[in-house]
Design an enzyme around this catalytic site. Structure first.
Site, short mmCIF file in Angstrom:
data_model
loop_
_atom_site.label_atom_id
_atom_site.label_comp_id
_atom_site.label_asym_id
_atom_site.label_seq_id
_atom_site.Cartn_x
_atom_site.Cartn_y
_atom_site.Cartn_z
N GLU A 172 17.79 -26.82 -38.97
CA GLU A 172 16.82 -25.74 -38.78
C GLU A 172 17.58 -24.52 -38.27
O GLU A 172 18.35 -24.60 -37.31
CB GLU A 172 15.74 -26.18 -37.78
CG GLU A 172 14.64 -25.16 -37.63
CD GLU A 172 13.32 -25.74 -37.10
OE1 GLU A 172 13.18 -26.97 -37.02
OE2 GLU A 172 12.44 -24.93 -36.77
N ARG A 173 17.38 -23.42 -38.94
CA ARG A 173 18.07 -22.16 -38.60
C ARG A 173 19.59 -22.29 -38.70
O ARG A 173 20.33 -21.60 -38.00
CB ARG A 173 17.70 -21.66 -37.20
CG ARG A 173 16.20 -21.62 -36.95
CD ARG A 173 15.50 -20.75 -37.95
NE ARG A 173 14.06 -20.77 -37.79
CZ ARG A 173 13.22 -20.25 -38.68
NH1 ARG A 173 13.67 -19.70 -39.79
NH2 ARG A 173 11.94 -20.26 -38.47
N ASN A 191 12.73 -29.85 -32.68
CA ASN A 191 11.60 -30.38 -33.44
C ASN A 191 12.08 -31.70 -34.02
O ASN A 191 12.84 -31.73 -34.98
CB ASN A 191 11.22 -29.44 -34.58
CG ASN A 191 10.75 -28.10 -34.06
OD1 ASN A 191 10.04 -28.02 -33.06
ND2 ASN A 191 11.15 -27.02 -34.72
N LYS A 204 10.85 -30.47 -26.32
CA LYS A 204 10.07 -29.29 -26.67
C LYS A 204 8.62 -29.76 -26.70
O LYS A 204 8.21 -30.47 -27.62
CB LYS A 204 10.51 -28.77 -28.04
CG LYS A 204 9.62 -27.64 -28.60
CD LYS A 204 10.24 -27.07 -29.88
CE LYS A 204 9.34 -26.08 -30.58
NZ LYS A 204 9.97 -25.45 -31.75
N GLU A 227 4.70 -24.76 -30.57
CA GLU A 227 4.79 -24.75 -32.02
C GLU A 227 4.37 -26.09 -32.63
O GLU A 227 5.08 -26.68 -33.44
CB GLU A 227 6.20 -24.35 -32.48
CG GLU A 227 6.57 -22.96 -32.01
CD GLU A 227 7.87 -22.41 -32.59
OE1 GLU A 227 8.80 -23.19 -32.83
OE2 GLU A 227 7.93 -21.19 -32.80
N ARG A 248 11.98 -27.50 -22.25
CA ARG A 248 12.06 -26.13 -22.77
C ARG A 248 10.87 -25.30 -22.32
O ARG A 248 9.73 -25.76 -22.33
CB ARG A 248 12.19 -26.15 -24.29
CG ARG A 248 13.51 -26.80 -24.69
CD ARG A 248 13.74 -26.81 -26.16
NE ARG A 248 14.32 -25.58 -26.67
CZ ARG A 248 13.77 -24.81 -27.61
NH1 ARG A 248 12.58 -25.11 -28.10
NH2 ARG A 248 14.38 -23.75 -28.04
N ARG A 304 3.68 -12.49 -27.61
CA ARG A 304 3.98 -13.70 -26.84
C ARG A 304 4.77 -13.40 -25.57
O ARG A 304 5.09 -14.33 -24.81
CB ARG A 304 4.87 -14.64 -27.63
CG ARG A 304 4.75 -14.63 -29.09
CD ARG A 304 6.00 -15.37 -29.56
NE ARG A 304 5.98 -15.62 -30.97
CZ ARG A 304 7.00 -16.20 -31.61
NH1 ARG A 304 8.08 -16.55 -30.97
NH2 ARG A 304 6.94 -16.40 -32.88
N ASP A 364 11.80 -14.47 -28.32
CA ASP A 364 12.42 -15.51 -29.13
C ASP A 364 13.72 -15.04 -29.76
O ASP A 364 13.77 -14.79 -30.96
CB ASP A 364 11.44 -15.94 -30.23
CG ASP A 364 11.94 -17.10 -31.05
OD1 ASP A 364 12.91 -17.73 -30.62
OD2 ASP A 364 11.37 -17.37 -32.11
N GLU A 422 19.85 -16.62 -36.28
CA GLU A 422 18.52 -16.71 -36.90
C GLU A 422 17.91 -15.35 -37.19
O GLU A 422 17.40 -15.11 -38.27
CB GLU A 422 17.59 -17.51 -35.97
CG GLU A 422 16.15 -17.54 -36.44
CD GLU A 422 15.22 -18.32 -35.51
OE1 GLU A 422 15.69 -18.89 -34.51
OE2 GLU A 422 14.02 -18.34 -35.80
O1 GCW Z 1 12.99 -19.20 -32.87
C1 GCW Z 1 12.11 -20.20 -33.14
C2 GCW Z 1 12.57 -20.75 -34.43
C3 GCW Z 1 12.19 -22.16 -34.65
C4 GCW Z 1 12.67 -22.94 -33.44
C5 GCW Z 1 11.97 -22.40 -32.21
C6 GCW Z 1 12.39 -23.09 -30.93
C7 GCW Z 1 13.61 -25.10 -33.69
O2 GCW Z 1 12.08 -19.93 -35.45
O3 GCW Z 1 12.80 -22.60 -35.84
O4 GCW Z 1 12.48 -24.31 -33.60
O5 GCW Z 1 12.28 -21.07 -32.06
O6 GCW Z 1 13.25 -22.55 -30.26
O7 GCW Z 1 11.88 -24.14 -30.62
#
Ligand code: GCW
Length: 693
Positions: A181-182, A224, A301, A305, A337, A347, A376, A404
């Site tokens: 992811e990313r 995740n 986490k 999300e 987290r 946010r 973020d 990212e």
């Molecule tokens: O920045 C966001 C990202 C998600 C990421 C989330 C996080 C892995 O777009 O892809 O999840 O943060 O930090 O949990």
């Protein structure tokens, strides 16, 4: 064909340029010192290696092997071993607790530190590299080799080092299917289907690279995650990786899915106060520890999300974290987290609101992982207001090494410059000088556990990070995790010399490209503190049209009013810290500003915004031009690879500027700069992978 012949010829005639470079060796290339006089000086300063280390410790063996590999490469000859220093220039590798010889040495740099000292032993001038542990010795060896890689003196040394953060942990957002992811550097490094039976040699090289910059932890799976990654089969795979990483001083951590008791434990709930749930986690932690005796702990986490968490049962984040902390026991930690947000398009205040009231309620082995900024990992954010606000809580800063929101692996953005500013920001939690660095590394509040998380940018690409310049961010993160008060420019200097060349012209030019690159990116992506513009899903290009409510665009002006007159988010900071946000860099983060308001340059806001974008595009062009001029000083393979990426960056910068300004213009109807036509598109811009460089 012609180009290939020319390039080949060029390598042959340029003695300082290595050929066939593909970035795999990162900053550990160990190429022969090119300057003959310096080489001779180094050879007389390194004549033999004497080992005062125990036979048992595998980390000591790693230190010794690395020293020998490094010296052989740099000096282009192997250095003999000796049992006792019998000539000038001996290198004495000394693991203090293990050596039971006649001489005693006591060093005060703790269990992870080291000293490198020029000394006299047996009548000879020697260099002692000493530590209280094998891992400390590894760090000392890498430091000594770095001196030679960067062409610095190795005489008259008196170095004593100790890390400022106790846990320096890379977080891998890898999934067992192989995707990251990313991630922008290929597939996961972990060959899930081959583990535990087959061990890819890259694991060891990864561990070496991490150890070379002091990284001592790795969270192996994505935040995740799935519960299946805590099943016995998976644990065996993690344990195999842990065995490879251990000699390099790297402890393994795992992300735990909060609902695992239901998904793999046969329970009906995952309420943290339910005794069955507590028992499940206790047994799971014990099971992991059986396989991985030095297991570092869980990352979670939760309530974020779509991930499950204690809120499902009306419990607090502290209830959830403390339950897991009891399960891992004092030997491990729980990294909880703090990345939580609600439904509001802004946010920024959410994470502070959720966690600040819980200060003092977390168990001693819980740490909160707090992103550098409140939203973020945006290209520019003020520091997160939780830094300084929770004196009775362990907090690890979480930085994103993978780019990212910063142009993925295509744009050259040296994040050391951003992180230096972050660590230097003053929270004023205990008056002036309460910098984020001092809050986070424990000097201010004396937390029992200190550490730092970096979201890794590594992958299966041959050069590990997708782009050669992205390696600098892995490197700089490690060095800042060791000491957050080091200068980003000095770190860049070391990295350039080790990665590209010691030629002063190359070092100077690359350093200036790198040091300006973050500000340049911010200018063409998100200038003047605009809060949040990224395209959904890919987060590559800006998408001004869909994000209007998150950055506050209207006919009157642009920006979010977070002052006392607006939504008051600024109150989350200590009163004296707020003056820092009067800087132009944060203008639109904290204020909604009228288009015709005159700003510090004497221009109207609209004119200034247009100028910022133009400067960003010009900056990207200047970087590409500067790189082109270095073609004679850099190996042709990597030079060409970087040039291709810079070309894409220049094109993107112009497109992103055009899309954003054109869209703002549809709302404010003010004149566009002459080189932008009104009739073009307003986005979304091409996403990543639409067009490979
Ligand atoms: O920045 C966001 C990202 C998600 C990421 C989330 C996080 C892995 O777009 O892809 O999840 O943060 O930090 O949990």
């Amino acid at each position: 064909m012609v180009a290939a012949i020319l390039l080949a010829g060029f390598c042959g005639i340029a003695p300082r340029i290595a050929c066939g470079e593909d970035g795999y060796n990162l900053w550990l290339r160990y190429v022969k010192v090119p300057d003959a006089a310096l080489l001779a000086r180094y050879r007389s300063g390194v004549t033999e290696v004497v080992q005062r280390i125990g036979p048992e410790d595998r980390s000591c063996a790693v230190a010794s092997d690395e020293l020998s590999a490094g010296l052989t490469g740099l000096l282009d000859e192997s250095v003999p071993a000796a049992t006792t220093p019998d000539r000038d220039g001996a290198i004495v590798l000394w693991c203090v607790p293990e050596w039971r010889g006649k001489e005693a040495l006591s060093i005060t740099t703790g269990s992870q530190g080291y000293v490198i000292r020029s000394a006299r032993m047996g009548g000879h001038v020697v260099t002692v590299i000493a530590a209280n542990s094998g891992v400390g010795l590894i760090y000392g060896v890498f430091h000594f080799l770095r001196l030679m890689q960067t062409e610095r003196p190795i005489e008259g040394l008196d170095i004593a080092e100790q890390p400022k953060f106790e846990r320096r942990i890379l977080s891998h957002w890898d999934t067992p299917g192989g995707s990251i992811e990313r991630g922008y550097a290929g597939q996961s490094l972990w060959q899930w289907n081959e583990l535990p039976g087959k061990l890819d040699p890259r694991y060891r090289d990864y561990a070496r690279a991490c150890a070379s910059i002091g990284i001592n932890g790795a969270i192996l799976n994505n935040v995740n995650t799935t519960s299946q990654l805590l099943e016995p089969d998976a644990i065996r795979k993690w344990a195999a990786l842990a065995d490879v990483l251990r000699p390099y001083g790297i402890r393994v951590y795992l992300t735990a899915k909060y609902s695992a008791p239901m998904e793999i434990g046969g329970l009906k709930a995952c309420d943290p106060l339910d005794p069955g749930v507590r028992e499940f986690w206790k047994r799971k932690a014990d099971e992991i520890r059986q396989a991985i005796p030095d297991f570092g702990g869980f990352q979670v986490k939760a309530d974020s999300e779509g991930q499950p968490g204690p809120r499902m049962y009306g419990r607090t984040e502290a209830d959830g974290a403390n339950m897991l902390a009891a399960a891992v026991g004092p030997g491990g930690i729980v990294i909880w987290r703090a990345f939580i947000y609600g439904r509001n398009p802004d946010r920024a205040p959410d994470s502070y609101n959720a966690f600040a009231p819980l200060d003092g309620e977390f168990a001693g082995n819980v740490v909160l992982s707090v992103k550098n900024g409140p939203i973020d990992f945006q290209p520019r954010e003020p520091f997160h207001p939780l830094f300084g606000a929770m004196p009775r809580t362990n907090i690890f800063p979480e930085l994103e090494i993978t780019q990212e929101y910063m142009g993925h692996d295509w744009h050259l953005v040296y994040l050391g410059a951003e992180w230096e500013q972050f660590f230097g920001s003053d929270t004023f939690a205990r008056g002036p000088g309460s910098t984020v660095a001092r809050v986070a590394d424990g000097r201010l509040f004396h937390q029992s556990i200190t550490g730092i998380i970096g979201v890794a940018n590594t992958g299966s690409d041959r050069n590990w990070c997708g782009s050669d310049f992205a390696q600098a961010n892995w490197y700089a993160w490690g060095r800042l995790a060791w000491n957050p008060e080091q200068s980003a420019a000095d770190i860049a200097d070391d990295w350039i010399r080790m990665t590209w060349s010691n030629d002063p012209a190359a070092v100077g030019a690359i350093k200036s490209m790198m040091m300006g690159s973050w500000e340049t990116f911010v200018r063409y992506d998100l200038p003047l503190g605009i809060t949040f513009l990224p395209q959904t899903i890919s987060h590559y290009a800006p998408d001004p049209k869909s994000r209007v409510r998150a950055y506050g665009l209207d006919a009157a002006g642009i920006g979010m009013d977070r002052t006392a007159k607006g939504d008051k988010d600024i109150d989350q900071y200590f009163p004296r810290a707020r003056a820092q946000f009067d800087e132009p860099a944060y203008l639109l983060w904290f204020h909604h500003v009228a288009w015709d308001r005159k700003v510090w340059t004497g221009r109207t806001l609209w004119e200034e915004l247009c100028a910022q974008y133009a400067e960003g595009v010009a900056g990207a062009r200047a970087e590409a031009a500067q790189w082109a001029r270095l073609s004679g000083l850099i190996d042709p393979e990597r030079h060409a690879a970087v040039a291709a990426r810079l070309a894409r960056q220049v094109a993107d910068a112009a497109t992103w500027r055009d899309y954003c300004l054109r869209f703002f213009h549809t709302v404010n109807h003010l004149p566009l700069p002459g080189d932008i036509s009104e009739s073009g598109p307003v986005g979304p811009a091409p996403a990543r992978r639409d067009q490979e460089p």
